[in-house]
Design a protein around this motif. Sequence first.
Motif, PDB file in Angstrom:
ATOM      1  N   ALA A 178       1.364 -20.985   7.992  1.00  0.00           N
ATOM      2  CA  ALA A 178       2.651 -20.258   7.694  1.00  0.00           C
ATOM      3  C   ALA A 178       2.611 -18.755   8.020  1.00  0.00           C
ATOM      4  CB  ALA A 178       2.916 -20.619   6.048  1.00  0.00           C
ATOM      5  N   TYR A 179       1.479 -18.258   7.521  1.00  0.00           N
ATOM      6  CA  TYR A 179       1.563 -16.688   7.759  1.00  0.00           C
ATOM      7  C   TYR A 179       0.482 -16.142   8.871  1.00  0.00           C
ATOM      8  CZ  TYR A 179       2.903 -17.532   2.736  1.00  0.00           C
ATOM      9  OH  TYR A 179       3.664 -17.993   2.052  1.00  0.00           O
ATOM     10  N   GLY A 180      -0.205 -17.040   9.544  1.00  0.00           N
ATOM     11  CA  GLY A 180      -1.274 -16.493  10.438  1.00  0.00           C
ATOM     12  C   GLY A 180      -2.290 -16.058   9.829  1.00  0.00           C
ATOM     13  N   ASN A 181      -2.786 -15.115  10.113  1.00  0.00           N
ATOM     14  CA  ASN A 181      -4.207 -14.261   9.909  1.00  0.00           C
ATOM     15  C   ASN A 181      -3.956 -12.919   9.243  1.00  0.00           C
ATOM     16  OD1 ASN A 181      -6.313 -16.567  10.891  1.00  0.00           O
ATOM     17  ND2 ASN A 181      -4.825 -16.002  12.623  1.00  0.00           N
ATOM     18  N   PRO A 182      -3.451 -12.833   8.084  1.00  0.00           N
ATOM     19  CA  PRO A 182      -3.333 -11.337   7.608  1.00  0.00           C
ATOM     20  C   PRO A 182      -4.409 -10.682   7.360  1.00  0.00           C
ATOM     21  CG  PRO A 182      -2.526 -13.112   5.861  1.00  0.00           C
ATOM     22  CD  PRO A 182      -2.760 -14.033   7.318  1.00  0.00           C
ATOM     23  N   THR A 183      -4.805  -9.418   7.861  1.00  0.00           N
ATOM     24  CA  THR A 183      -5.842  -8.736   7.525  1.00  0.00           C
ATOM     25  C   THR A 183      -6.098  -8.221   5.991  1.00  0.00           C
ATOM     26  OG1 THR A 183      -5.158  -6.931   8.718  1.00  0.00           O
ATOM     27  CG2 THR A 183      -6.532  -8.336   9.880  1.00  0.00           C
ATOM     28  N   ASP A 184      -5.040  -7.830   5.518  1.00  0.00           N
ATOM     29  CA  ASP A 184      -4.863  -6.956   4.403  1.00  0.00           C
ATOM     30  C   ASP A 184      -4.486  -8.167   3.332  1.00  0.00           C
ATOM     31  OD1 ASP A 184      -5.087  -5.266   2.115  1.00  0.00           O
ATOM     32  OD2 ASP A 184      -3.501  -4.066   2.919  1.00  0.00           O
ATOM     33  N   TYR A 185      -5.554  -8.902   2.946  1.00  0.00           N
ATOM     34  CA  TYR A 185      -5.298 -10.062   1.951  1.00  0.00           C
ATOM     35  C   TYR A 185      -6.020  -9.594   0.344  1.00  0.00           C
ATOM     36  CZ  TYR A 185      -4.909 -14.834   0.302  1.00  0.00           C
ATOM     37  OH  TYR A 185      -4.701 -15.973  -0.304  1.00  0.00           O
ATOM     38  N   ARG A 186      -4.901  -9.528  -0.376  1.00  0.00           N
ATOM     39  CA  ARG A 186      -5.751  -9.202  -1.821  1.00  0.00           C
ATOM     40  C   ARG A 186      -5.548 -10.308  -2.859  1.00  0.00           C
ATOM     41  NH1 ARG A 186      -3.987  -2.633  -2.085  1.00  0.00           N
ATOM     42  NH2 ARG A 186      -4.153  -2.233   0.135  1.00  0.00           N
ATOM     43  N   ASP A 187      -6.531 -10.620  -3.509  1.00  0.00           N
ATOM     44  CA  ASP A 187      -6.520 -11.589  -4.483  1.00  0.00           C
ATOM     45  C   ASP A 187      -5.633 -11.245  -5.702  1.00  0.00           C
ATOM     46  OD1 ASP A 187      -7.398 -13.479  -6.232  1.00  0.00           O
ATOM     47  OD2 ASP A 187      -9.301 -13.431  -6.387  1.00  0.00           O
ATOM     48  N   ALA A 188      -4.598 -12.379  -5.802  1.00  0.00           N
ATOM     49  CA  ALA A 188      -3.635 -11.903  -6.998  1.00  0.00           C
ATOM     50  C   ALA A 188      -3.058 -13.263  -7.332  1.00  0.00           C
ATOM     51  CB  ALA A 188      -2.539 -11.276  -6.477  1.00  0.00           C
ATOM     52  N   SER A 189      -4.000 -13.904  -8.602  1.00  0.00           N
ATOM     53  CA  SER A 189      -3.416 -15.191  -9.027  1.00  0.00           C
ATOM     54  C   SER A 189      -2.989 -15.260 -10.121  1.00  0.00           C
ATOM     55  CB  SER A 189      -5.046 -15.705  -9.298  1.00  0.00           C
ATOM     56  OG  SER A 189      -5.808 -15.094 -10.058  1.00  0.00           O
ATOM     57  N   SER A 190      -2.215 -13.998 -10.479  1.00  0.00           N
ATOM     58  CA  SER A 190      -1.258 -14.206 -11.651  1.00  0.00           C
ATOM     59  C   SER A 190      -0.231 -13.071 -11.558  1.00  0.00           C
ATOM     60  CB  SER A 190      -2.154 -14.018 -13.041  1.00  0.00           C
ATOM     61  OG  SER A 190      -2.490 -12.566 -13.002  1.00  0.00           O
ATOM     62  N   PRO A 191       0.937 -13.244 -12.152  1.00  0.00           N
ATOM     63  CA  PRO A 191       1.898 -12.181 -12.218  1.00  0.00           C
ATOM     64  C   PRO A 191       1.269 -10.604 -12.479  1.00  0.00           C
ATOM     65  CG  PRO A 191       3.106 -14.169 -13.013  1.00  0.00           C
ATOM     66  CD  PRO A 191       1.359 -14.530 -12.987  1.00  0.00           C
ATOM     67  N   ALA A 192       0.374 -10.895 -13.508  1.00  0.00           N
ATOM     68  CA  ALA A 192      -0.235  -9.518 -13.867  1.00  0.00           C
ATOM     69  C   ALA A 192      -0.957  -8.816 -12.723  1.00  0.00           C
ATOM     70  CB  ALA A 192      -0.874  -9.657 -15.149  1.00  0.00           C
ATOM     71  N   ALA A 193      -1.729  -9.779 -11.876  1.00  0.00           N
ATOM     72  CA  ALA A 193      -2.381  -9.208 -10.854  1.00  0.00           C
ATOM     73  C   ALA A 193      -1.680  -8.735  -9.774  1.00  0.00           C
ATOM     74  CB  ALA A 193      -3.246 -10.492 -10.402  1.00  0.00           C
ATOM     75  N   VAL A 194      -0.442  -9.210  -9.409  1.00  0.00           N
ATOM     76  CA  VAL A 194       0.619  -8.855  -8.528  1.00  0.00           C
ATOM     77  C   VAL A 194       1.036  -7.783  -9.048  1.00  0.00           C
ATOM     78  CG1 VAL A 194       2.770  -9.300  -7.425  1.00  0.00           C
ATOM     79  CG2 VAL A 194       1.014 -11.368  -7.675  1.00  0.00           C
ATOM     80  N   ARG A 195       1.378  -7.556 -10.047  1.00  0.00           N
ATOM     81  CA  ARG A 195       2.018  -6.049 -10.610  1.00  0.00           C
ATOM     82  C   ARG A 195       0.865  -5.043 -10.446  1.00  0.00           C
ATOM     83  NH1 ARG A 195       1.625  -6.385 -16.520  1.00  0.00           N
ATOM     84  NH2 ARG A 195      -0.534  -6.180 -15.945  1.00  0.00           N
ATOM     85  N   ASP A 196      -0.106  -5.318 -10.743  1.00  0.00           N
ATOM     86  CA  ASP A 196      -1.186  -4.399 -10.631  1.00  0.00           C
ATOM     87  C   ASP A 196      -1.488  -3.824  -9.339  1.00  0.00           C
ATOM     88  OD1 ASP A 196      -1.626  -4.453 -13.531  1.00  0.00           O
ATOM     89  OD2 ASP A 196      -3.431  -5.593 -13.428  1.00  0.00           O
ATOM     90  N   HIS A 197      -1.585  -4.712  -8.318  1.00  0.00           N
ATOM     91  CA  HIS A 197      -1.489  -4.351  -6.872  1.00  0.00           C
ATOM     92  C   HIS A 197      -0.571  -3.821  -6.364  1.00  0.00           C
ATOM     93  CE1 HIS A 197      -5.403  -6.600  -5.653  1.00  0.00           C
ATOM     94  NE2 HIS A 197      -4.966  -7.488  -6.272  1.00  0.00           N
ATOM     95  N   LEU A 198       0.694  -4.059  -6.831  1.00  0.00           N
ATOM     96  CA  LEU A 198       1.993  -3.387  -6.441  1.00  0.00           C
ATOM     97  C   LEU A 198       1.879  -1.940  -6.979  1.00  0.00           C
ATOM     98  CD1 LEU A 198       4.692  -6.111  -6.642  1.00  0.00           C
ATOM     99  CD2 LEU A 198       3.743  -4.871  -4.523  1.00  0.00           C
ATOM    100  N   ARG A 199       1.402  -1.665  -8.291  1.00  0.00           N
ATOM    101  CA  ARG A 199       1.576  -0.611  -8.755  1.00  0.00           C
ATOM    102  C   ARG A 199       0.671   0.757  -7.897  1.00  0.00           C
ATOM    103  NH1 ARG A 199       0.216  -1.668 -13.978  1.00  0.00           N
ATOM    104  NH2 ARG A 199       2.374  -1.337 -14.688  1.00  0.00           N
ATOM    105  N   GLU A 200      -0.582   0.100  -7.467  1.00  0.00           N
ATOM    106  CA  GLU A 200      -1.380   0.712  -6.789  1.00  0.00           C
ATOM    107  C   GLU A 200      -1.039   1.253  -5.377  1.00  0.00           C
ATOM    108  OE1 GLU A 200      -6.026   0.406  -4.710  1.00  0.00           O
ATOM    109  OE2 GLU A 200      -5.273  -1.352  -6.216  1.00  0.00           O
ATOM    110  N   ILE A 201      -0.313   0.238  -4.912  1.00  0.00           N
ATOM    111  CA  ILE A 201       0.214   0.563  -3.572  1.00  0.00           C
ATOM    112  C   ILE A 201       1.239   1.419  -3.584  1.00  0.00           C
ATOM    113  CG2 ILE A 201       1.170  -0.740  -1.566  1.00  0.00           C
ATOM    114  CD1 ILE A 201      -0.414  -3.291  -2.261  1.00  0.00           C
ATOM    115  N   LEU A 202       2.213   1.124  -4.326  1.00  0.00           N
ATOM    116  CA  LEU A 202       3.535   1.752  -4.264  1.00  0.00           C
ATOM    117  C   LEU A 202       3.453   3.210  -4.782  1.00  0.00           C
ATOM    118  CD1 LEU A 202       6.022  -0.960  -5.530  1.00  0.00           C
ATOM    119  CD2 LEU A 202       5.780  -0.345  -3.073  1.00  0.00           C
TER     120      LEU A 202
END
Length: 390
Positions: A178-202
């Motif tokens: 589906a996605y090929g081979n994304p090089t910047d792959y970050r472990d996010a196994s819960s909505p809270a983990a997705v939020r934390d990564h987005l907070r850091e990136i944005l």
Amino acid sequence: MGPLDQLPPEGWTSGPTLADLIPSVSAALGYGQGRRFEIPDSHTVVVLMVDGLGDVLLQENSVFAPTLTANRSATLRAGFPSTTATSLTSLGTGLPCGEHGILGYSFAPRDLDPDITHTLNTLRWTLDTADGRDAGAFFPPADVQPMPAAFDELGQAGAGVTVLMAGDFRGSGLTRAAYGNPTDYRDASSPAAVRDHLREILAHGDQGPRLIYGYLPQLDAAGHRWGPGTPEWRERLRDIDDLVREVIDLLPPGATLLVTGDHGMISAGRRIDIDTSPELTERVRAVAGEARIRHVYAEPGQASRVREVWEAELDGIARIATREQAVDEQWFGAGTAAHVVDRIGDVVAVPYRDTLLTRSLAEPLETIMPGHHGGWTVAELLVPLIAATG
């Protein structure tokens, strides 16, 4: 039109679909044309894929998702079959499954295995069943799905691409298809983990052009385990809504958030067990798909007889079609590649309304699940598009 009514064939792919989303995102980021959605020019686009977020379910449960409801901007077609592996590959390639070849939860890649030694479970990338042996060596992802991934193409064009998904999915057969081979792959196994990564990136503001993609499987898992619309399912919907509200607050100027689903879901109705119905397995080499769409592979020279039996046994219960009919009626998209045609069952069966075609012996866990998808009802095929800008 009610949630269990089926869309007409021209409705399965007419209008904007999931396959149109990433090409539109690419255009908004400054790469290419063909923007089918009103996505503003952006330096950053965040796409959150909520597995199992159907448009009908969202409207029926809007009180539990005020943020999603308030920012709902359009309705998309998930494509057919309305199931995760097919939809995620359509999202990731910008193509209907008749071109990318991931024809559902499982099928027989007859172009790679003419004797149908095995079927392929594409969700787990295993042989024959969800708990079968790893299929990577027998069915390499790049052979099953050879089309380029839009994520890879964006990265090659110069955009940043970050993927937020559970670590277990990294490098899986479906992820690669589906996605090929994304090089910047970050472990996010819960909505809270997705939020934390987005907070850091944005927090760094304009670092674009870039796509940030997050995948959230919790809602779908709850629907399969407890049923869509149950208290447990609504709890997961609230969690997703809270996440989206927080992400909207995090968006810097010039950033866009898009939230969608890969399919909807229905509650199980009548169950017809293929594995305990000898007439449905006679002259049949393999049965694939899932309870809401079945691919039936007949013994050599027996396709016509198998079709006759399935039509007689399931009259008024399921739509039965030959491979040729399914292609002519564009079930899998306007154009079906020759090697993909080989993967379609000799007979294809799609139950009406909320009926299931189960397999109690081969798929014991799937058989007892209260929530299902894959068919062509409004509740399964339509997904919302939620949009917000910083």
